[in-house]
Design an enzyme around this catalytic site. Structure first.
Site, mmCIF file in Angstrom:
data_model
loop_
_atom_site.group_PDB
_atom_site.id
_atom_site.type_symbol
_atom_site.label_atom_id
_atom_site.label_comp_id
_atom_site.label_asym_id
_atom_site.label_seq_id
_atom_site.Cartn_x
_atom_site.Cartn_y
_atom_site.Cartn_z
ATOM 1 N N HIS A 185 -4.691 -3.246 6.463
ATOM 2 C CA HIS A 185 -4.490 -3.552 5.036
ATOM 3 C C HIS A 185 -5.836 -3.984 4.471
ATOM 4 C CE1 HIS A 185 -3.015 -4.927 1.238
ATOM 5 N NE2 HIS A 185 -3.540 -6.128 1.465
ATOM 6 N N ASP B 144 0.845 -1.199 0.000
ATOM 7 C CA ASP B 144 0.000 0.000 0.000
ATOM 8 C C ASP B 144 0.884 1.254 0.000
ATOM 9 O OD1 ASP B 144 -2.372 -1.728 0.553
ATOM 10 O OD2 ASP B 144 -1.276 -2.060 2.404
#
Ligand SMILES: NC(=O)C1=CN([C@@H]2O[C@H](COP(=O)(O)OP(=O)(O)OC[C@H]3O[C@@H](n4cnc5c(N)ncnc54)[C@H](O)[C@@H]3O)[C@@H](O)[C@H]2O)C=CC1
Ligand SMILES: O=C([O-])CC(=O)C(=O)O
Length: 329
Positions: A188, A160
């Site tokens: 996440h 990410d």
């Protein structure tokens, strides 16, 4: 090459991420070009043959740093003496599966793996959980390894982080190397918060350089948070090489340090920093030195960021409560 090899255990070794990851580990990119590695691969019995096939290819790479490969279908054996544990194998969500079912199925994997790490890993073991839901899987593994310092259990939000850097660099038309101090906060998952208010581009505020709150809210944040789904849609399979790349980055920085004047994002057990309840495995900005990490302190969190962080942390608390109900933590 006089050093003793570092034992690296990879679970889900025959999967797509495993295939992209193992060759990079063998070539020295996980730990550094001066560190020989011994691979310990863990798979379920049905996939051991495929892992053996990958091992044949690894042999064919004639990697100077690869000191050996062992393949197991038993967690206790796979984590014996391990220094770096990459927990990639997980139970994917399948049709008709509720969230609770997914957490329970993964509990069946990460509880025994936590126990096996507790029983046999090396004293300096570092654990990275990649398999989803990564933060909560890491929480489960940590709960079953009471003799291992809690901070050694981490979850991967580096993909990410890298995605956020790439999207910001693209927007501003600068090389990715100009973007520093990116942070992913929280889980996440689609609730994660990529924060550009504390990021810098060419040494100045990234948010000011962008100067476009609508882009931030309507394009950047959803793009980064839902990039996994975008890849699945385009590729017909989930991110694999980019996930392997992020796992390499996560461990490389943890072991070898983060560059001066920058930080990275890691899912780590909260110490209460930034109002995240202690013990939750949440993504934070961290700096790494001498094989340890510290959460970056003192960052300014504006109201917009506060609400986004709180929402993602609330989801982490819900996941923790769900696995608590199942007796997994
Ligand atoms: N944190 C992150 O940023 C990302 C996480 N992921 C997650 O990583 C995981 C792996 O992804 P892929 O490699 O694409 O999946 P995959 O399905 O290709 O491979 C998973 C492998 O794990 C193995 N496995 C299942 N249970 C196991 C157990 N108990 N012990 C050892 N091995 C076991 C399976 O046999 C399979 O070979 C998934 O959960 C995926 O959602 C994927 C991309 C990014
Ligand atoms: O949803 C998935 O399995 C893949 C994933 O985590 C990502 O690409 O961020």
């Amino acid at each position: 090459m006089t050093q003793a090899p570092v034992n690296v255990t990879v679970t889900g070794a025959a999967g797509q991420i495993g295939y992209a990851l193992l060759f990079r580990i063998a070539s020295g990119q996980l730990l550094g070009q001066d560190k020989p590695v011994r691979l310990r691969l863990l798979e379920i019995p049905q996939a051991v043959k495929a892992a053996e096939g990958t091992a044949l290819e690894l042999e064919d790479g004639a990697f100077p740093l690869l000191a050996g490969i062992d393949i197991f279908d038993d967690a206790k054996q796979a984590f014996e003496g391990t220094n770096v544990a990459l927990l990639v194998g997980a139970r994917p969500r399948t049709k008709g599966m509720e969230r609770g079912d997914l957490l329970e199925a993964n509990g069946g994997i990460f509880k025994p793996q936590g126990e096996a790490i507790n029983a046999g890993a090396a004293d300096d073991v570092k654990v990275l959980v990649v398999g989803n839901p990564a933060n909560t899987n890491a929480l489960i593994a940590k709960a079953h390894a009471p003799d291992v310092p809690a901070e050694r259990f981490t979850a991967m939000t580096r993909l990410d982080h890298n995605r956020a850097i790439a999207q910001l660099a693209k927007k501003l038309g600068v090389p990715v190397t100009e973007v520093k101090k990116m942070t992913i906060w929280g889980n996440h998952s689609a609730t994660q918060y990529p924060d550009i208010f504390n990021a810098e581009v060419n040494g100045t505020s990234a948010a000011e350089a962008v100067g476009d709150q609508a882009w931030l809210e309507n394009e950047f944040i959803p793009r980064v948070a839902k990039r996994g789904a975008e890849i699945i849609e385009a590729r017909g399979a989930s991110s694999a090489a980019s996930a392997a790349n992020a796992a390499i980055d996560h461990i490389y920085n943890w072991v070898n340090g983060t560059p001066e004047g920058d930080w990275v994002s890691m899912g780590v057990p909260s110490d209460g920093s930034y109002g995240v309840p202690e013990g939750l495995i949440s993504s934070f900005p961290v700096v790494c030195r001498d094989g340890s990490y510290e959460i970056v302190q003192g960052l300014e969190i504006n109201d917009f960021s506060r609400a986004k962080i709180d929402a993602s942390v609330a989801e982490l608390s819900e996941e923790r409560d769900a696995v608590r109900k199942l007796g997994l933590v």
